[in-house]
Design a protein around this motif. Structure first.
Motif: not given
Length: 214
Positions: A29-34, A205-212
């Motif tokens: 949620l913290e990342v999605l806010h940005t 130990n996880n990742f958020a991968l953001i594709y555009r």
């Protein structure tokens, strides 16, 4: 390390998935806010499962319209029940979307954000191709695809706990279960005109991968 971890069971309504989701959803949620648009927009969730994540995120973004989707229609009554109980007006009806069947993908719709949480551990990596192709079809020009989970990087485990998690998954004897490599996701993305824009280290130990769009 996680003594309170329930037995492994990937069914969308299982205690294991609920435990993992509760542990990770605040950092997500913290990342999605940005990332999420500040203006009115539509957000698509791939593989909504029980709808747990969607109904946790939606109250924080009144200006966004959330669209749950899943290949398994059996979970739809549960999602609809959560929506009714929550009183949320910004969650749409769940739709069947199978990443291996293009005929189920949205037509004439545009989404400014698409996200997918923790499905690659218990799904074949081949669905990455469908995910990237579908995203390239429905993603707004300035939109993004957010994928969350534990992954291998360049064929290597990033932590001992992720390697242990992979062993646990593979012990179930299901061929497609196990941590996938970010390189495979990146190749699928490039094939369909997307690129990895950002990789965010996350707790556990996880990742958020953001594709555009490339």
């Amino acid at each position: 390390m996680y003594e309170d971890r329930p037995p492994l069971d990937p069914h969308p309504l299982s205690p294991y998935v609920a435990w993992a989701g509760h542990r990770n959803r605040d950092p997500i949620l913290e990342v999605l806010h940005t990332l999420f648009p500040k203006e009115e927009a539509h957000v698509l969730e791939f593989a909504s499962g029980s709808g747990m994540h969607l109904h946790y995120f939606a109250p924080h973004f009144d200006h966004l319209r959330f669209h749950p989707s899943d290949m398994n229609e059996e979970v739809f009554p549960h999602i609809e029940k959560l929506t009714a109980e929550s009183g949320l007006g910004n969650v749409g009806k769940p739709r069947r979307l199978d990443l291996t069947q293009p005929q189920t993908w949205p037509e004439d719709e545009e989404f400014h954000a698409i996200y997918c949480i923790n499905i690659f551990q218990v799904a074949p990596v081949s669905i990455a191709d469908g995910m990237m192709q579908c995203a390239s079809k429905v993603l707004a020009e300035d939109g993004f695809l957010f994928i969350y989970g534990p992954f291998k990087v360049d064929g290597k485990f990033t932590t001992p706990s992720n390697e242990e998690f992979d062993r646990t998954l593979r012990s179930a004897g299901v061929p497609e279960w196990g941590l996938k490599d970010t390189a495979d996701l990146n190749r699928a993305a490039e094939k369909h005109g997307l690129k990895l824009d950002q990789a965010v280290d996350m707790p556990a130990n996880n990742f958020a991968l953001i594709y555009r769009r490339a």
